[in-house]
Write an enzyme that holds these catalytic residues in place. Structure first.
Site, mmCIF file in Angstrom:
data_model
loop_
_atom_site.group_PDB
_atom_site.id
_atom_site.type_symbol
_atom_site.label_atom_id
_atom_site.label_comp_id
_atom_site.label_asym_id
_atom_site.label_seq_id
_atom_site.Cartn_x
_atom_site.Cartn_y
_atom_site.Cartn_z
ATOM 1 N N TYR A 190 54.849 -9.933 110.753
ATOM 2 C CA TYR A 190 54.900 -11.287 111.023
ATOM 3 C C TYR A 190 55.521 -11.533 112.564
ATOM 4 O O TYR A 190 56.570 -12.055 112.647
ATOM 5 C CB TYR A 190 55.895 -12.248 110.201
ATOM 6 C CG TYR A 190 55.444 -11.873 108.680
ATOM 7 C CD1 TYR A 190 54.255 -11.580 108.256
ATOM 8 C CD2 TYR A 190 56.131 -12.625 107.635
ATOM 9 C CE1 TYR A 190 53.776 -11.581 106.950
ATOM 10 C CE2 TYR A 190 55.714 -12.629 106.416
ATOM 11 C CZ TYR A 190 54.594 -12.030 106.009
ATOM 12 O OH TYR A 190 54.246 -11.997 104.676
ATOM 13 N N LYS B 220 52.788 2.603 103.563
ATOM 14 C CA LYS B 220 51.346 2.503 103.214
ATOM 15 C C LYS B 220 50.672 3.638 104.480
ATOM 16 O O LYS B 220 49.861 3.136 105.081
ATOM 17 C CB LYS B 220 50.747 1.121 103.360
ATOM 18 C CG LYS B 220 49.166 1.001 102.916
ATOM 19 C CD LYS B 220 48.947 1.431 101.595
ATOM 20 C CE LYS B 220 47.538 1.601 101.299
ATOM 21 N NZ LYS B 220 47.248 2.354 100.056
ATOM 22 N N ASP C 162 50.691 -0.300 97.132
ATOM 23 C CA ASP C 162 49.960 -0.501 95.961
ATOM 24 C C ASP C 162 50.485 0.246 94.683
ATOM 25 O O ASP C 162 50.403 -0.525 93.644
ATOM 26 C CB ASP C 162 48.487 -0.227 96.369
ATOM 27 C CG ASP C 162 48.331 1.333 96.963
ATOM 28 O OD1 ASP C 162 49.359 1.731 97.286
ATOM 29 O OD2 ASP C 162 47.246 1.775 97.191
ATOM 30 N N ASP D 266 57.681 -9.417 101.264
ATOM 31 C CA ASP D 266 57.497 -10.659 101.067
ATOM 32 C C ASP D 266 57.012 -10.735 99.600
ATOM 33 O O ASP D 266 57.052 -11.498 98.730
ATOM 34 C CB ASP D 266 56.560 -11.637 102.290
ATOM 35 C CG ASP D 266 56.504 -12.777 102.233
ATOM 36 O OD1 ASP D 266 57.173 -13.692 101.162
ATOM 37 O OD2 ASP D 266 55.791 -13.615 102.768
ATOM 38 N N ASP E 60 58.393 -11.882 95.649
ATOM 39 C CA ASP E 60 57.732 -12.859 94.867
ATOM 40 C C ASP E 60 57.568 -12.193 93.324
ATOM 41 O O ASP E 60 57.441 -12.702 92.245
ATOM 42 C CB ASP E 60 56.683 -13.532 95.303
ATOM 43 C CG ASP E 60 57.205 -14.739 96.251
ATOM 44 O OD1 ASP E 60 58.364 -14.906 96.577
ATOM 45 O OD2 ASP E 60 56.377 -15.898 96.406
#
Ligand code: NAI
Ligand code: MG
Length: 355
Positions: free
Chosen positions: A141, A191, A224, A248, A252
């Site tokens: 971000y 990743k 993943d 992030d 959630d």
């Protein structure tokens, strides 16, 4: 973390919609627990919100950050209201606070409480108890990048990720130190098979910091596979550390595993204590239920408990979390989002009685 002190200055930003309703409950609970533990908390109530934006043209005054800087912590409800675009409310208040105050840790505890049904069969009360530690100020971000050739067939958008040695080290250190106070297990989201520059760097720095915390175990998982394991084996996690984007999304997902967005708390921390840290429920202002008195106040109250903990009041914080556990376990004090019929006010009264 700041040393325990008996007097703390709290800036309170109830915000919009149910933010004002749940923060009112958190304030009463803080009042009760402070009386019991002999803490002096003083409050500055700030009306910064979309309401203010509509009447005065800005979410907060021009010297808003200076005002906040004079406090030990910030308790926030939620901001957002129809009539003010969501990116305006976010970038006009939350993001400037997180960045100016170098709140580089976003902390989200996840617990399946007795009485709160997780959508997952595998997630039983008492077994799922972990914390997502999200890097909160750099990573994916970033404001670096741009758009060229707008509207033409060769239009391009470029968004750069920024990972720094200092930034990855400090979030990893925070995760290892937290794990040392819990079950001693850190899972790092990576990743490095697909993202070939930043993620191998993340892995390297996290592994280096692991070596400095020999009592803690480190495992790395590709994001993943990790997402799948959150669903299949949520009980196996203790502390999960992740970059801004991965954290992030994972936080959630984890909040959904815990059963309701209405109970999820979060903390935006400057662990150095140089600047005030900010505590807020994960949920937004919920315009669909605002004003009807049915909002679940638990997310805000648990966030207030995280604030007490950060200010060094561990016993007071534990009392608040225990009271939350009791109200959730009792069907009479569960709100509609948890399948109950209790109003916000009834949950508040029950929490006050327990404390
Ligand atoms: P939301 O979290 O406000 O609501 C999503 C759904 O969950 C709604 O159906 C709502 O009724 C329900 N819900 C949320 N909190 C609840 C609670 N405590 N008790 C019972 N039910 C609850 O998310 P939404 O609808 O996407 O956003 C609404 C506004 O809030 C937008 O303006 C958005 O930008 C803002 N927002 C602000 C945040 C913040 O200040 N940190 C975070 C998320 C959204
Ligand atoms: Mg999010």
């Amino acid at each position: 973390m700041p040393a325990s002190q008996t007097s703390s200055r709290i800036a309170v930003i109830p915000g919009d919609g149910i933010g004002t309703e749940v923060v009112a409950v958190a304030r009463q609970v803080l009042g009760a627990v402070s009386a019991r533990h002999d803490l002096t908390l003083t409050y500055t109530e700030l009306d910064w919100s979309c309401r203010r934006h509509l009447s005065e043209g800005a979410m907060m005054p021009a010297d808003g950050l200076e005002t906040l800087a004079g406090h030990d912590a910030i308790l926030l409800g939620a901001v957002g209201w129809p009539g003010v675009a969501d990116h305006v409310s976010l970038w006009g208040l939350l993001i400037p606070i997180r960045r100016a105050f170098r709140q580089y840790v976003n902390l989200r505890p996840i617990r399946v409480f007795d009485g709160v049904e997780s959508p997952l069969r595998a997630a039983r009360a008492g077994e799922v108890d972990f914390v997502v530690v999200r890097e909160n100020v750099e990573g994916e971000y970033s404001e670096v990048g741009g758009r060229v050739n707008r509207g033409f067939p060769d239009e391009q958008a470029i968004q750069e990720s920024i990972f720094t040695r200092a930034g990855v080290s400090r979030i990893a250190d925070y995760a290892f130190e937290l794990a040392a106070t819990r079950r001693g297990q850190v899972t790092s989201a990576t990743k490095s098979n697909g993202i070939v520059h930043t993620m191998p760097f993340w892995d390297e720095v996290v592994a280096e910091r692991a070596a400095a915390h020999p009592g803690v175990r480190l495992e790395s998982e590709h994001i993943d596979a990790l997402a799948a394991k959150f669903v299949l084996q949520p009980q196996r996690f203790d502390v999960v550390v992740a970059s801004n984007l991965f954290g992030d999304i994972l936080s959630d997902l984890a909040a959904a595993v815990a059963g309701s967005i209405g109970i999820a708390p979060s903390a935006n921390l400057d662990p150095t204590g140089t600047y005030p840290s900010m505590f807020e429920p994960v949920h937004g202002s919920a315009p669909d239920i605002a004003g009807t008195g049915v909002a679940n106040p638990v997310g805000a109250v648990w966030s207030a408990a995280l604030m007490l903990e950060h200010l060094g009041h561990q016993r007071a914080a534990a009392d608040v979390v225990a009271a939350i556990g009791s109200t959730l376990a009792d069907p009479a004090t569960r709100t509609a989002d948890l399948g109950g019929t209790a109003k916000t006010e009834q949950v508040c009264e029950a929490l006050l009685a327990l404390i």
